[in-house]
Write an enzyme that holds these catalytic residues in place. Structure first.
Site, mmCIF file in Angstrom:
data_model
loop_
_atom_site.group_PDB
_atom_site.id
_atom_site.type_symbol
_atom_site.label_atom_id
_atom_site.label_comp_id
_atom_site.label_asym_id
_atom_site.label_seq_id
_atom_site.Cartn_x
_atom_site.Cartn_y
_atom_site.Cartn_z
ATOM 1 N N GLY A 22 41.329 35.075 40.162
ATOM 2 C CA GLY A 22 39.486 34.386 40.599
ATOM 3 C C GLY A 22 39.256 36.270 39.510
ATOM 4 C CG ASP A 76 39.524 50.025 38.057
ATOM 5 O OD1 ASP A 76 39.123 48.359 37.136
ATOM 6 O OD2 ASP A 76 39.711 50.021 37.202
ATOM 7 N N GLY A 77 38.412 46.669 39.769
ATOM 8 C CA GLY A 77 37.245 45.635 39.621
ATOM 9 C C GLY A 77 36.375 46.097 38.365
ATOM 10 N NE ARG A 90 32.520 36.101 30.344
ATOM 11 C CZ ARG A 90 33.559 35.754 30.707
ATOM 12 N NH1 ARG A 90 34.320 36.586 30.074
ATOM 13 N NH2 ARG A 90 33.664 35.818 32.317
ATOM 14 C CG ASP A 123 43.343 32.557 33.835
ATOM 15 O OD1 ASP A 123 44.995 32.324 33.508
ATOM 16 O OD2 ASP A 123 42.872 34.132 34.367
HETATM 17 P P1 AMP Z 1 42.549 38.287 32.608
HETATM 18 O O1 AMP Z 1 44.094 38.987 31.402
HETATM 19 O O2 AMP Z 1 41.121 39.537 31.390
HETATM 20 O O3 AMP Z 1 41.799 37.152 31.660
HETATM 21 O O4 AMP Z 1 42.107 38.455 33.540
HETATM 22 C C1 AMP Z 1 43.735 37.886 35.101
HETATM 23 C C2 AMP Z 1 42.953 38.443 35.999
HETATM 24 O O5 AMP Z 1 43.347 39.566 36.258
HETATM 25 C C3 AMP Z 1 41.728 37.479 36.696
HETATM 26 O O6 AMP Z 1 41.972 37.144 37.792
HETATM 27 C C4 AMP Z 1 40.596 39.260 36.586
HETATM 28 O O7 AMP Z 1 39.777 39.233 37.296
HETATM 29 C C5 AMP Z 1 41.690 40.123 37.042
HETATM 30 N N1 AMP Z 1 41.671 41.205 36.528
HETATM 31 C C6 AMP Z 1 41.629 42.171 35.599
HETATM 32 N N2 AMP Z 1 41.364 42.941 35.520
HETATM 33 C C7 AMP Z 1 40.739 42.943 36.441
HETATM 34 C C8 AMP Z 1 40.052 44.891 37.105
HETATM 35 N N3 AMP Z 1 40.010 45.361 35.791
HETATM 36 N N4 AMP Z 1 39.832 44.662 38.040
HETATM 37 C C9 AMP Z 1 40.116 43.607 38.830
HETATM 38 N N5 AMP Z 1 40.663 42.672 38.734
HETATM 39 C C10 AMP Z 1 41.131 42.254 37.589
HETATM 40 MG MG MG Z 2 40.658 35.865 32.143
#
Ligand code: AMP
Ligand code: MG
Length: 483
Positions: free
Chosen positions: A87, A121-122, A172, A248
């Site tokens: 998510g 950490d979001g 974005r 995703d």
């Molecule tokens: P991504 O590889 O960037 O497509 O992310 C895969 C998943 O990890 C998604 O659900 C993102 O929201 C979560 N995610 C990636 N980086 C972070 C972060 N720094 N803090 C929280 N969630 C993250």
């Molecule tokens: Mg992603």
């Protein structure tokens, strides 16, 4: 913040699809980059992005009137394995805005923890927001569907990655943030009602013409499969490697989404892996077409409560021929072959083999090919090729082939220069802008690149430097997922 006309359609799906929550703002935010062409698309007045109100909501410290932030839930296949719960872990959908280009999502990336953050950490760091900002403009400039960015906001908030970095946020814009994994999430939780609601929402909001079809859900799937095939044919044509083609990260509308460790090819290397963490090369450049189909297959599972298996299979079978036809058409355009003749495929494939064998720069070679003169020495082109005899043999075949074209040389050259860019967003170019920003707080190169990437086919003289192949230090830049 004036001028944004919010029309938040996604919200009407209900709270099974998201968690409403406000961003966690940054103290002391400042503007790093603003994108005037994106602002114009949103109908914002010139200067609107420089206003204090904009900075307040772009840094998560205020909510724009009409915006209703939420974190979307989804799942997805990551590197081949199913992750049932993903998510928006570090981004929020701020809302949807009516624009000249239709409804656009505004999403604030790096906006703090959400229920989907797991242990992370979001946040996002400056380096990764710059990469995403530039990638969207690069693909858009090349005519490839992509999310884009409106602005980057920087802060002095420390964010820990391999080392401590400065936190940043990116706004974005996407047609939608609904992903293949959004459907998978509800399917694998035995919620066919929610799969149906989501599919109906996508049709009603984005593809209203499909509603009148005999089987609207089947047509939605067909639309996604075809859009994905076309998108990946375009990536292949410009040498773009996405890097993390998890389901995703696949938009249901076929826009390039979620830029992590992406890269454009310098030397033509079919097996190039742009993601340092992709140890097995699952998402290597030459595997992207096959992975696109794999992902469509995962989407087919996600939609299997709505669509008969035989129908899903029929549509999946349309992927490969469509992608190959699109790719061939675009490759022919790159060679300036307006007619379609037997032997063209071999001519193209032999050229690609020549480029691969010689480690020849992909963008540079094709741009130079625009100036090819049949029967002449073509010295600048030849000098790009380590094996002159192989080049001479290929050039002789190409010369003969061009003689069968009915279009004159000037028209061919002009057409070739409209499809063979002078520059692409090479890693070393992005890295140069990032280093200046991160090390010196100098953001000028981000804006220079933004302007250059908007005109890859007919660049102003001031951007001639961006055509250069990478210097030694810029050849093997490894980009990892830790963004
Ligand atoms: P991504 O590889 O960037 O497509 O992310 C895969 C998943 O990890 C998604 O659900 C993102 O929201 C979560 N995610 C990636 N980086 C972070 C972060 N720094 N803090 C929280 N969630 C993250
Ligand atoms: Mg992603």
């Amino acid at each position: 913040m004036h001028g944004l006309h919010f029309d938040n359609r996604f919200h009407s799906l209900g709270d099974a699809f998201y968690t409403a929550l406000a961003p966690t703002g940054f103290a002391n935010p400042h503007l790093v980059a603003t994108n005037p062409s994106a602002a114009q698309l949103l109908g914002l007045a010139p200067g609107a992005l420089e206003s204090p109100e904009f900075l307040a909501w772009a840094s998560g410290n205020a909510t724009a009137p009409g915006s209703a932030p939420l974190a979307m839930v989804y799942a997805g296949h990551q590197f081949g394995g199913y992750s049932p719960q993903l998510g928006d872990g570090r981004g929020l959908l701020l809302g949807q805005v009516r624009t000249r280009a239709g409804l656009l999502d505004l999403h604030l990336k790096g906006a703090g923890k959400t229920p989907y953050s797991r242990f992370a950490d979001g946040r996002a760091v400056l380096r990764s927001t710059i990469r995403e900002y530039l990638a969207g403009e690069a693909l858009h400039g090349l005519g490839i569907p992509s999310t884009r960015a409106l602005a980057i906001v920087g802060s002095d908030e420390p964010v820990l990655r391999e080392q401590v970095e400065a936190g940043a946020m990116l706004i974005r814009m996407a047609r939608t943030h609904i992903r293949f994994g959004s459907f998978e999430y509800f399917h694998h939780r035995q919620r066919p009602d929610a799969v149906r609601a989501l599919a109906d929402h996508v049709i009603a909001t984005y593809l209203p013409d499909l509603a009148a079809a005999a089987q609207p859900h089947l047509e939605l799937f067909r639309h996604a499969v075809h859009a994905t095939a076309r998108l990946i044919a375009q990536w292949q044509t410009v040498g773009f490697c996405h890097g993390v083609m998890n389901t995703d990260n696949m938009s249901i509308l076929g826009e390039t989404l979620d830029f992590g460790p992406y890269g454009f090819l310098d030397a033509y290397a079919p097996g190039h892996i742009c993601n340092h963490s992709d140890h097995e090369g699952r998402y290597a450049y030459h595997r992207q077409p096959a992975i696109g189909l794999w992902n469509c297959n995962a989407l087919a599972h996600g939609l299997s409560s709505l669509i008969a298996a035989d129908d899903l299979r029929t549509v999946l079978l349309e992927y490969e021929p469509l992608l190959l036809a699109e790719l061939r058409r675009r490759q022919r355009d790159k060679l300036g072959l307006a007619l379609e003749l037997p032997g063209d495929a071999a001519l193209i494939d032999d050229l690609l083999a020549l480029l691969a064998k010689g480690g020849i720069d992909y963008t540079l070679f094709f741009r130079q090919l625009c100036d090819f003169v049949p029967g002449a020495a073509n010295t600048p082109l030849r000098d790009l090729c380590p094996d002159r005899a192989v080049f001479a043999a290929w050039a002789a075949r190409y010369s003969t082939r061009l003689e069968t074209e009915t279009r004159d040389a000037a028209a061919r050259r002009a057409a070739m220069r409209r499809v063979n860019p002078a520059h692409v967003l090479r890693n070393y170019l992005a890295e140069t802008a990032i280093r200046a920003a991160v090390d010196q707080g100098d953001y000028r190169e981000i804006d220079n690149l933004r302007r250059a990437l908007a005109q890859p086919f007919d660049p102003a003289d001031e951007f001639a430097r961006y055509a250069a192949p990478p210097p030694d230090w810029g050849r093997g830049i490894a980009v990892s997922c830790s963004s």
